[in-house]
Design a protein around this motif. Structure first.
Motif, PDB file in Angstrom:
ATOM      1  N   LEU A   1      -5.653   0.086 -10.185  1.00  0.00           N
ATOM      2  CA  LEU A   1      -5.455  -1.335  -9.909  1.00  0.00           C
ATOM      3  C   LEU A   1      -4.288  -1.886 -10.718  1.00  0.00           C
ATOM      4  O   LEU A   1      -3.506  -2.706 -10.222  1.00  0.00           O
ATOM      5  CB  LEU A   1      -6.730  -2.114 -10.223  1.00  0.00           C
ATOM      6  CG  LEU A   1      -6.759  -3.586  -9.835  1.00  0.00           C
ATOM      7  CD1 LEU A   1      -6.470  -3.758  -8.344  1.00  0.00           C
ATOM      8  CD2 LEU A   1      -8.104  -4.185 -10.172  1.00  0.00           C
ATOM      9  N   PHE A   2      -4.114  -1.417 -11.971  1.00  0.00           N
ATOM     10  CA  PHE A   2      -2.982  -1.826 -12.776  1.00  0.00           C
ATOM     11  C   PHE A   2      -1.663  -1.388 -12.133  1.00  0.00           C
ATOM     12  O   PHE A   2      -0.724  -2.178 -12.029  1.00  0.00           O
ATOM     13  CB  PHE A   2      -3.095  -1.250 -14.192  1.00  0.00           C
ATOM     14  CG  PHE A   2      -1.871  -1.482 -15.026  1.00  0.00           C
ATOM     15  CD1 PHE A   2      -1.632  -2.727 -15.590  1.00  0.00           C
ATOM     16  CD2 PHE A   2      -0.957  -0.467 -15.232  1.00  0.00           C
ATOM     17  CE1 PHE A   2      -0.495  -2.943 -16.352  1.00  0.00           C
ATOM     18  CE2 PHE A   2       0.177  -0.668 -15.989  1.00  0.00           C
ATOM     19  CZ  PHE A   2       0.409  -1.913 -16.551  1.00  0.00           C
ATOM     20  N   PHE A   3      -1.598  -0.134 -11.685  1.00  0.00           N
ATOM     21  CA  PHE A   3      -0.373   0.354 -11.048  1.00  0.00           C
ATOM     22  C   PHE A   3      -0.108  -0.367  -9.731  1.00  0.00           C
ATOM     23  O   PHE A   3       1.032  -0.693  -9.418  1.00  0.00           O
ATOM     24  CB  PHE A   3      -0.443   1.866 -10.821  1.00  0.00           C
ATOM     25  CG  PHE A   3      -0.039   2.660 -12.015  1.00  0.00           C
ATOM     26  CD1 PHE A   3       1.298   2.821 -12.342  1.00  0.00           C
ATOM     27  CD2 PHE A   3      -0.994   3.227 -12.835  1.00  0.00           C
ATOM     28  CE1 PHE A   3       1.676   3.540 -13.460  1.00  0.00           C
ATOM     29  CE2 PHE A   3      -0.638   3.947 -13.956  1.00  0.00           C
ATOM     30  CZ  PHE A   3       0.703   4.111 -14.272  1.00  0.00           C
ATOM     31  N   TYR A   4      -1.158  -0.635  -8.973  1.00  0.00           N
ATOM     32  CA  TYR A   4      -0.997  -1.392  -7.729  1.00  0.00           C
ATOM     33  C   TYR A   4      -0.426  -2.781  -8.021  1.00  0.00           C
ATOM     34  O   TYR A   4       0.511  -3.236  -7.371  1.00  0.00           O
ATOM     35  CB  TYR A   4      -2.346  -1.502  -7.010  1.00  0.00           C
ATOM     36  CG  TYR A   4      -2.362  -2.542  -5.926  1.00  0.00           C
ATOM     37  CD1 TYR A   4      -1.753  -2.310  -4.700  1.00  0.00           C
ATOM     38  CD2 TYR A   4      -2.972  -3.778  -6.121  1.00  0.00           C
ATOM     39  CE1 TYR A   4      -1.757  -3.269  -3.706  1.00  0.00           C
ATOM     40  CE2 TYR A   4      -2.980  -4.733  -5.143  1.00  0.00           C
ATOM     41  CZ  TYR A   4      -2.375  -4.483  -3.938  1.00  0.00           C
ATOM     42  OH  TYR A   4      -2.373  -5.436  -2.966  1.00  0.00           O
ATOM     43  N   GLY A   5      -0.991  -3.461  -9.018  1.00  0.00           N
ATOM     44  CA  GLY A   5      -0.512  -4.785  -9.370  1.00  0.00           C
ATOM     45  C   GLY A   5       0.922  -4.765  -9.874  1.00  0.00           C
ATOM     46  O   GLY A   5       1.726  -5.643  -9.544  1.00  0.00           O
ATOM     47  N   ALA A   6       1.269  -3.754 -10.675  1.00  0.00           N
ATOM     48  CA  ALA A   6       2.633  -3.641 -11.187  1.00  0.00           C
ATOM     49  C   ALA A   6       3.627  -3.436 -10.055  1.00  0.00           C
ATOM     50  O   ALA A   6       4.703  -4.050 -10.039  1.00  0.00           O
ATOM     51  CB  ALA A   6       2.727  -2.496 -12.186  1.00  0.00           C
ATOM     52  N   VAL A   7       3.276  -2.600  -9.099  1.00  0.00           N
ATOM     53  CA  VAL A   7       4.165  -2.369  -7.956  1.00  0.00           C
ATOM     54  C   VAL A   7       4.308  -3.638  -7.128  1.00  0.00           C
ATOM     55  O   VAL A   7       5.419  -3.978  -6.684  1.00  0.00           O
ATOM     56  CB  VAL A   7       3.655  -1.191  -7.095  1.00  0.00           C
ATOM     57  CG1 VAL A   7       4.365  -1.135  -5.757  1.00  0.00           C
ATOM     58  CG2 VAL A   7       3.811   0.117  -7.843  1.00  0.00           C
ATOM     59  N   GLN A   8       3.218  -4.368  -6.927  1.00  0.00           N
ATOM     60  CA  GLN A   8       3.283  -5.605  -6.154  1.00  0.00           C
ATOM     61  C   GLN A   8       4.173  -6.640  -6.844  1.00  0.00           C
ATOM     62  O   GLN A   8       4.957  -7.328  -6.193  1.00  0.00           O
ATOM     63  CB  GLN A   8       1.880  -6.178  -5.930  1.00  0.00           C
ATOM     64  CG  GLN A   8       1.017  -5.339  -5.034  1.00  0.00           C
ATOM     65  CD  GLN A   8       1.612  -5.174  -3.657  1.00  0.00           C
ATOM     66  OE1 GLN A   8       2.036  -6.134  -3.024  1.00  0.00           O
ATOM     67  NE2 GLN A   8       1.644  -3.951  -3.178  1.00  0.00           N
TER      68      GLN A   8
END
Length: 82
Positions: free
Chosen positions: A65-72
């Protein structure tokens, strides 16, 4: 290796969330929160069914979820300038 597989599956789940969120632009905030909770449950369920460990599942889910948020966030920063 199982941790990596779970991470990839969860990124697929978060990508599905992005598509559904994009399709439901006009929905109210309550429905978007409920949709996020449903996709979070799905990500946790997938992780737990593969890893068979609640602690590892929560850790991998948080990381994905952290990586998803960072990419977004990075995409929102970069795309308006292109």
């Amino acid at each position: 290796m199982k941790n990596y597989v779970v991470f990839l599956f969860q990124l697929i789940v978060w990508s599905g969330y992005t598509v559904v969120e994009w399709l439901s632009v006009d929905d109210k905030l309550l429905f978007k929160i409920l949709m996020f909770l449903i996709f979070s449950y799905l990500a946790i369920y997938v992780g737990n069914s593969i890893l068979k460990s609640n602690k590892k599942t929560i850790l991998i889910t948080g990381i994905s979820l952290f990586f998803y948020g960072a990419v977004q966030i990075l995409l929102k920063i970069v795309i308006p300038y292109s």
